[in-house]
Design an enzyme around this catalytic site. Structure first.
Site, short mmCIF file in Angstrom:
data_model
loop_
_atom_site.label_atom_id
_atom_site.label_comp_id
_atom_site.label_asym_id
_atom_site.label_seq_id
_atom_site.Cartn_x
_atom_site.Cartn_y
_atom_site.Cartn_z
N HIS A 1 56.27 80.28 136.03
CA HIS A 1 54.97 80.38 136.68
C HIS A 1 55.01 81.58 137.62
O HIS A 1 56.02 81.82 138.27
CB HIS A 1 54.67 79.12 137.51
CG HIS A 1 53.49 79.29 138.41
ND1 HIS A 1 52.19 79.12 137.97
CD2 HIS A 1 53.39 79.67 139.71
CE1 HIS A 1 51.36 79.38 138.97
NE2 HIS A 1 52.05 79.72 140.03
N TYR B 1 48.37 72.15 139.72
CA TYR B 1 47.51 72.44 138.55
C TYR B 1 46.12 71.81 138.70
O TYR B 1 45.48 71.49 137.70
CB TYR B 1 48.20 71.96 137.27
CG TYR B 1 49.32 72.88 136.82
CD1 TYR B 1 49.13 74.27 136.75
CD2 TYR B 1 50.56 72.37 136.45
CE1 TYR B 1 50.16 75.12 136.35
CE2 TYR B 1 51.59 73.23 136.03
CZ TYR B 1 51.38 74.59 135.98
OH TYR B 1 52.38 75.44 135.56
N LYS C 1 60.34 77.14 135.23
CA LYS C 1 59.91 75.82 134.79
C LYS C 1 61.07 75.10 134.09
O LYS C 1 62.08 75.73 133.71
CB LYS C 1 58.70 75.96 133.87
CG LYS C 1 57.46 76.56 134.56
CD LYS C 1 56.29 76.67 133.57
CE LYS C 1 55.01 77.19 134.20
NZ LYS C 1 53.88 77.23 133.22
N GLU D 1 49.51 78.22 146.76
CA GLU D 1 50.70 77.69 146.07
C GLU D 1 51.95 77.73 146.96
O GLU D 1 52.71 76.78 147.00
CB GLU D 1 50.94 78.49 144.79
CG GLU D 1 49.85 78.27 143.74
CD GLU D 1 49.91 79.25 142.57
OE1 GLU D 1 50.81 80.13 142.56
OE2 GLU D 1 49.08 79.13 141.66
N ASN E 1 55.89 77.95 128.76
CA ASN E 1 56.02 79.40 128.95
C ASN E 1 57.00 79.81 130.03
O ASN E 1 56.90 80.89 130.61
CB ASN E 1 54.63 80.02 129.14
CG ASN E 1 53.84 79.34 130.22
OD1 ASN E 1 54.40 78.58 131.02
ND2 ASN E 1 52.55 79.60 130.29
#
Ligand code: IDP
Ligand code: MG
Length: 173
Positions: free
Chosen positions: A131, A54, A14, A142, A128
């Site tokens: 992913h 998302y 990310k 995905e 975080n």
């Protein structure tokens, strides 16, 4: 021997992971699994792609900030990108998920990637770092969202041939 069979999983480094210069560190950790990389690219994330990725969180209060986060908007133009990878191997989905750690970086195992490098922003978004797909169904959805079949080395899922109408593309001048 590198693992040629097994399931595929989507990994995204990310924008916070890119900003913190963690790309090499994460790739080194993941390479120790011996899973093989079958796809990899840098992506400037559109709002449409972010919202599709998302979609399961669209009713959450943090959704608008989450969409900006995965697009790298809080960090400035040079960080508006993610590094997208597809790893393949037996048990790749649970293994990489375990290495990523729990969603909340404060609850994640301290030696997991999220536990070691994640944080919670003042706006309450879990930054975080990475992913990782959480189930075979999520992984397939995905990977199909982020990659076209031509961007994957080898076969993952069934494909079909389609003829596209003529359209302009960029070539090197
Ligand atoms: P996952 O990334 O561990 O699969 P999801 O529930 O799919 O977790 O959430 C996607 C992302 O949304 C998380 O990685 C995190 O960045 C953010 N997120 C999830 N739940 C929360 C929350 O309760 N507060 C703030 N951010 C969250
Ligand atoms: Mg998830």
């Amino acid at each position: 021997m590198p693992q040629q069979t097994g399931e595929a999983t989507l990994v995204l480094i990310k924008p916070d992971g890119i900003k913190k210069s963690l790309t090499g560190n994460i790739l080194t950790k993941l390479s120790e699994t011996r899973f093989i990389i079958v796809g990899a690219k840098v992506v400037r994330v559109t709002t449409k792609l972010a919202e599709a990725h998302y979609q399961h969180l669209k009713d959450k209060p943090f959704f608008p900030d989450l969409i900006k986060y995965i697009q790298g908007k809080p960090y400035g133009p040079q960080y508006e990108r993610v590094f997208a990878l597809v790893y393949k191997g037996p048990g790749a989905i649970p293994k990489i998920r375990e290495m990523a750690g729990a969603t909340n970086p404060e609850e994640a195992d301290s030696v997991s990637i999220r536990g070691a490098y994640g944080r919670i922003t003042t706006k309450g978004v879990f930054e975080n770092v990475i992913h990782a797909s959480s189930s075979p169904e999520d992984a397939e959805r995905e990977i199909k969202l982020w990659f076209s079949p031509e961007e994957i080395v080898g076969d993952l899922y069934p494909t079909k041939k389609v003829t596209l109408p003529a359209r302009e593309v960029l070539e090197w001048a």
